[in-house]
Design a protein around this motif. Sequence first.
Motif, PDB file in Angstrom:
ATOM      1  N   GLU A  49       0.834  -1.205   0.000  1.00 52.76           N
ATOM      2  CA  GLU A  49       0.000   0.000   0.000  1.00 52.76           C
ATOM      3  C   GLU A  49       0.868   1.253   0.000  1.00 52.76           C
ATOM      4  OE1 GLU A  49      -2.257  -3.446   1.123  1.00 52.76           O
ATOM      5  OE2 GLU A  49      -0.413  -2.637   2.030  1.00 52.76           O
ATOM      6  N   HIS A  50       1.951   1.216   0.764  1.00 51.56           N
ATOM      7  CA  HIS A  50       2.875   2.355   0.732  1.00 51.56           C
ATOM      8  C   HIS A  50       3.541   2.467  -0.632  1.00 51.56           C
ATOM      9  CE1 HIS A  50       6.656   4.578   1.279  1.00 51.56           C
ATOM     10  NE2 HIS A  50       6.006   5.223   2.239  1.00 51.56           N
ATOM     11  N   TRP A  61       4.201   3.992   9.786  1.00 49.50           N
ATOM     12  CA  TRP A  61       3.245   2.901   9.990  1.00 49.50           C
ATOM     13  C   TRP A  61       1.879   3.449  10.417  1.00 49.50           C
ATOM     14  CZ3 TRP A  61       7.567   0.349  13.285  1.00 49.50           C
ATOM     15  CH2 TRP A  61       8.472  -0.299  12.438  1.00 49.50           C
ATOM     16  N   ARG A  65       0.702   6.394   9.675  1.00 51.12           N
ATOM     17  CA  ARG A  65       0.117   7.046   8.491  1.00 51.12           C
ATOM     18  C   ARG A  65      -0.580   6.049   7.593  1.00 51.12           C
ATOM     19  NH1 ARG A  65       4.777  10.543   8.160  1.00 51.12           N
ATOM     20  NH2 ARG A  65       5.828   8.967   6.899  1.00 51.12           N
ATOM     21  N   HIS A  66      -0.085   4.811   7.596  1.00 48.54           N
ATOM     22  CA  HIS A  66      -0.605   3.814   6.652  1.00 48.54           C
ATOM     23  C   HIS A  66      -1.478   2.764   7.320  1.00 48.54           C
ATOM     24  CE1 HIS A  66       1.183   5.150   2.879  1.00 48.54           C
ATOM     25  NE2 HIS A  66       2.094   5.699   3.660  1.00 48.54           N
ATOM     26  N   GLY A  67      -2.157   3.167   8.395  1.00 54.90           N
ATOM     27  CA  GLY A  67      -3.271   2.360   8.883  1.00 54.90           C
ATOM     28  C   GLY A  67      -3.034   1.481  10.090  1.00 54.90           C
ATOM     29  N   THR A  80      -2.265   0.903  14.106  1.00 52.82           N
ATOM     30  CA  THR A  80      -2.612   1.645  15.310  1.00 52.82           C
ATOM     31  C   THR A  80      -1.476   1.540  16.323  1.00 52.82           C
ATOM     32  OG1 THR A  80      -3.631  -0.254  16.425  1.00 52.82           O
ATOM     33  CG2 THR A  80      -5.034   1.050  14.923  1.00 52.82           C
TER      34      THR A  80
END
Length: 280
Positions: A165-166, A216, A218-220, A222
């Motif tokens: 995804e990144h 991490w 930023r890309h979903g 927690t």
Amino acid sequence: MELGKMGVWYAADKLEPAQWIDFVTTVERCGYDTQWYSEAMGFESMALGSFLLCQTSRLKLGSSIANIYARDAIASRNGTKTLNRISNDRYILGLGVSHVPLVERFRGHQYGRPVATMRSYLEQMRGGQDDADDLPVVIAALGPRMLELAAELTWGAIPYNVTPEHTAHARSILGPNKWLAVEQKICLEPDAGKALELARNELSRYMVLPNYRNNWLRHGFTEAELQDGGSERFLHAMVACGSQAAIEARLQEHFDAGATQVCIQPVHPQGDIERAKAWC
């Protein structure tokens, strides 16, 4: 220079010189295009690059990353030109801002604002050079502003500890023509429990570094998923585990998302160099 489709990434300080000779000649013999290596607290990046170039004849060597606080911009520029002149254009300079502990506590420098500091460094490298665009330079870029800088002033980006995804996000910022060489950890371990243990051990040193944690998040992922060594979802996202087919599927996800090259990093029991070469 053509980057090639497949690369290997390995931490410089994990191997002694004789082991590096064996490792890098194995990588070349197996047909990989590029060997990427780190710079941390041991080997100096360009000296090691010169040594590894002398052990190979076809393989490209790339620093991932050479710490910009370790040498000034002109030293990096001249070093890159030197290594390419002696190796028939097989050296790629991967630059990064590194991390606060390595810059301030280890090297004794002041850690500056990452994007502004990298911009200044690249502009100094390029200053007064008619062939500035011909220098094979890429940067370690995770966030959008650093990726934009990579697109503006370098040949591309070398993201580390990232997901497909990144990779898609990075490609959307870099545009279609820049290099995007992404690192992907792999673990050829059929036992799921052992694979997760190896993944957790490998990632432990990165979990405390804000540059990675912020990316991490930023890309979903927690905060809860980054606690206690990382959740199973996080560990599986960072380390492709299991069979060769499962690992190849993850690599393909990066290519489908826009990666120019995927650089595999073998995850294995500490010190087991033969297991490190099991992917060949």
